[in-house]
Design an enzyme around this catalytic site. Structure first.
Site, PDB file in Angstrom:
ATOM      1  N   HIS A  33       0.819  -1.210   0.000  1.00 19.91           N
ATOM      2  CA  HIS A  33       0.000   0.000   0.000  1.00 19.91           C
ATOM      3  C   HIS A  33       0.855   1.263   0.000  1.00 19.91           C
ATOM      4  CE1 HIS A  33      -3.641   2.317   0.744  1.00 19.91           C
ATOM      5  NE2 HIS A  33      -2.994   2.977   1.688  1.00 19.91           N
ATOM      6  N   HIS A  79     -10.313   3.237  -0.489  1.00 18.09           N
ATOM      7  CA  HIS A  79     -10.498   2.762   0.883  1.00 18.09           C
ATOM      8  C   HIS A  79     -11.330   1.481   0.813  1.00 18.09           C
ATOM      9  CE1 HIS A  79     -10.125   4.530   5.168  1.00 18.09           C
ATOM     10  NE2 HIS A  79      -8.937   4.397   4.621  1.00 18.09           N
TER      11      HIS A  79
END
EC number: 6.3.5.3
Length: 690
Positions: A33, A79
């Site tokens: 990430h 998200h």
């Protein structure tokens, strides 16, 4: 937990064991990430420069010139995992995070877009996720006063175990006043402003870098942040006031990896010493690892000269925000964390930030297209089924929850793109992609997503300024997924380069798959595109005007909505020729057409439903290809006089007006009444309301 091979390499490099704080920092900052270990090489192939690009990828947001006195700050984030575990808070904090990314550039956020991807709504679980994600976005955006002006909804079984929540934010700043996220000089102070730090969101970056397990909702709930939009609104005003003093040297949002991520990345040009015991806390008994890695929301880190710390504190207090002087920039390239007189981390900063070893992935091509199988149902039934599919049906249930008028810039928001008034020009916004087609042909499908978004802008006469992307894929350890990723990036780069549109920033979200459902998402390189043009509101054609098709129609059914409702298969659209985009843009600008829309999901029948639901249309070719093909790069336009299209290759198909949509097809005439069309187009809204 830090992978064994990474831990062994770090122990060899440092010549010692890691402290628990150091191990946690590496676990998060070296995660997929944060570090882009599987994609960094690919992303470097994208075209990122342009005449209007003031600041490209690498910061919290990109800066693109809109005029001599106005620049746009733009970013895009995902998200996804948090929004499955806790859809309301996951989606809300996704909005909060991307808003702060734009805010950290010294820009006032003015607009949001939300491309969203869910499993079929027949599932109660998917309806729950959909309802709460939309509510989270709406509540947060409405409370902070930033309008959601554009979005996209895609429904496919591959998202049942892993929905995608992508958000674009756009802000405005003077071209000569934007702030960057890299510290400027040793000796500066680092001031933390905003909400107190708690234990929420611990390990969020590493959590976002793995697939979702069956027990995700229970086990991973602590990794989901909880937002407070009212504090965010105060933070927006406070940071803009600080930026207005001209004394903020750099600024960064606290997002993935919390304070450790923000402070180390911010200080990577020099070094930093962080005093974890100075951080203002929400909970007692927090240890250094928790203080450094928590992802509590509504926090920003600013670099200022020591003599300006008091001024920043006074501004924070004016807006009822807590603040702490938590560290300083140092000349030595080290990242040091101290807690109550003890050094709990001492690392080479370039090892922590940007030192993660890259991952080479095996890529294996596949062929997923299937031969076309002609549906047996009557054309009328197929048309109503396509119009009722949630990708095509009205999204009123969603739109009604968003305050689109706040800030008083919104001119129009439905149909092809959103239009905002900015100075004396129009800022035009579009977003999305077609994952079903991209799964079948990753290169062509992603390239066509560029053309499709540019087409949306062209229908309002706007020139593209830039692209941001969110590359959502399953596990890159799967060779076929690695191939999807390579092909999608190649398609994005080639199309953007060919159309002269720079890719200025974005996000990569991998490991989007679910053990619970045994599914991996379809490749979803979701795009956001910004354009500039004259202020004009999208208008519908008027009775008596001619309906004209621009662009060539082929029997492209693979990955179409018709394919989704019937399983018909068939060829997937080939790489579109973007020439028609420029042609239609000029037709709109010159007012040679009264209205324009591009043909995309649902094909011509979907375009007619929103563009001319009462019309008399004659289509002499194969009815399925004429109505349901999703060949990219086509437009439906309305004209008063066909002579206005002299020199443009086109086909007149009908006239606006009448009591129904009358389709004169090969083999017979089909009429769809307004009541029948309304019933089909309202299918998704009815399902969500009852």
């Amino acid at each position: 937990m830090l992978p064994a091979q990474d831990l062994a390499m770090l122990q060899r490099t440092l010549g010692r064991d890691l402290t628990d704080v150091e191990a946690a920092c590496f676990e998060n900052l070296w995660s997929e990430h944060c570090s882009y270990r599987s994609t960094k090489v690919l992303l470097k192939t994208l075209p990122t420069e342009g005449s209007e690009v003031l600041l490209g990828p690498g910061d919290d947001a990109a800066i693109v010139r809109f005029s001599e006195t106005c620049a746009l700050a733009v970013g895009m984030e995902s998200h996804n995992h948090p929004s499955y575990v806790d859809p309301y808070d996951g989606a809300a904090t996704g909005v909060g995070g991307i808003v702060r990314d734009v805010l950290s550039m010294g820009a006032r956020p003015i607009a949001l877009m939300d491309p969203l991807y869910f499993g079929p709504l027949e599932s109660e679980k998917n309806r729950y996720l959909f309802e709460h994600v939309v509510a989270g976005i709406a509540d947060y955006g409405n409370c902070i006063g930033v309008p959601v002006v554009r979005g996209e909804l895609t429904f496919d079984p591959s998202y049942s175990g892993n929905p995608l929540v992508n958000v674009v934010c756009v802000g405005v700043v003077r071209p000569d006043r934007y702030i960057t996220a890299r510290v400027k000089k040793p000796g500066s102070s680092l001031v933390l402003v905003g909400s107190p730090t708690g234990r929420d969101g611990l390990g969020g970056a590493s959590f976002a870098s793995r697939d979702l397990a069956e027990d995700a909702e229970a086990a991973d709930r602590p990794s989901v942040q909880v937002g407070d939009p009212y504090t965010e609104k105060l933070l927006i005003e406070a940071i803009l006031a600080m930026a207005g003093t001209g004394k903020v040297l750099s600024c960064r949002d606290l997002g993935a990896a919390g304070l450790a991520g923000a402070s180390s990345e911010m200080a990577s040009t020099f070094g930093a010493v962080i005093h974890a015991d100075r951080v203002h806390l929400r909970e007692t008994g927090m240890v250094p690892r928790e203080i450094m890695l928590a992802e509590s929301q509504e926090r920003m880190l600013v670099e200022v000269a020591p003599e300006d710390v008091g001024l920043m504190g006074a501004i924070a207090e004016k807006y009822d925000l807590a603040w702490s002087d938590i560290g300083e920039v140092v000349a030595e390239p080290r990242y040091i964390v101290r807690f109550r007189g003890e050094t709990v981390a001492d690392l080479p900063i370039d090892l922590l930030v940007g030192g993660a070893p890259l991952c080479g992935r095996e890529a294996r091509p596949y062929a997923a297209e299937t031969p076309f199988s002609r549906p047996a149902a009557p054309v009328r039934d197929l048309a109503l089924a396509v119009l009722a599919h949630p990708d095509v049906a009205r999204k009123d249930w969603v739109y009604e929850q968003y305050d689109k008028e706040v800030q008083l810039r919104t001119v129009s928001f439905q149909h092809d793109a959103a239009v905002l008034r900015l100075e004396d020009k129009a800022l035009v916004l579009s977003c999305g992609c077609n994952p079903r087609q991209i799964y079948l042909k990753p290169y062509e499908g992603t390239a066509n997503a560029v053309v499709e978004n540019a087409s949306n802008l062209a229908c309002l006469g706007a020139d593209p300024l830039c692209i941001v992307d969110c590359l959502n894929f399953a596990s890159p350890e799967d060779p076929e997924v690695a191939w999807q990723l390579e092909e999608a990036v190649r398609g994005l780069g080639d199309a953007a380069r060919g159309m002269g549109i720079p890719v200025v920033g974005g996000n990569v979200s991998l490991y989007n798959e679910s053990d619970e459902f045994g599914t991996a998402i379809k490749p979803t390189p979701s795009l956001g595109m910004l354009g500039r043009g004259e202020v004009r509101e999208w208008t519908a054609p008027q009775s008596g005007e001619k309906l004209v098709l621009v662009g060539r129609t082929l029997p492209d059914f693979g990955g179409s909505v018709l394919d989704a409702v019937t399983g018909c298969g068939g060829p997937t659209p080939a790489l579109a020729d973007p020439a028609a985009v420029g042609v239609v843009r000029e037709l709109v600008r010159d007012r040679r057409v009264t209205a324009a829309t591009d043909l995309s999901r649902g094909g011509l029948i979907a375009a007619l439903a929103k563009f001319a639901p009462r019309a008399d249309v004659t289509l002499p070719g194969d009815p399925l290809a004429e109505l349901f093909s999703e060949t990219c790069g086509r437009f439906l336009v309305a004209v008063r006089d066909e002579n206005a299209l002299a020199g443009v290759e086109h086909r007149t198909i009908g006239t606006v007006g009448g009591d129904a949509l009358v389709l004169r097809l090969e083999g017979g005439t089909v009429a769809i009444t307004p009541e029948e069309m309304e019933t089909a187009l309202s299918a998704t809204t009815r399902l969500m309301r009852y």
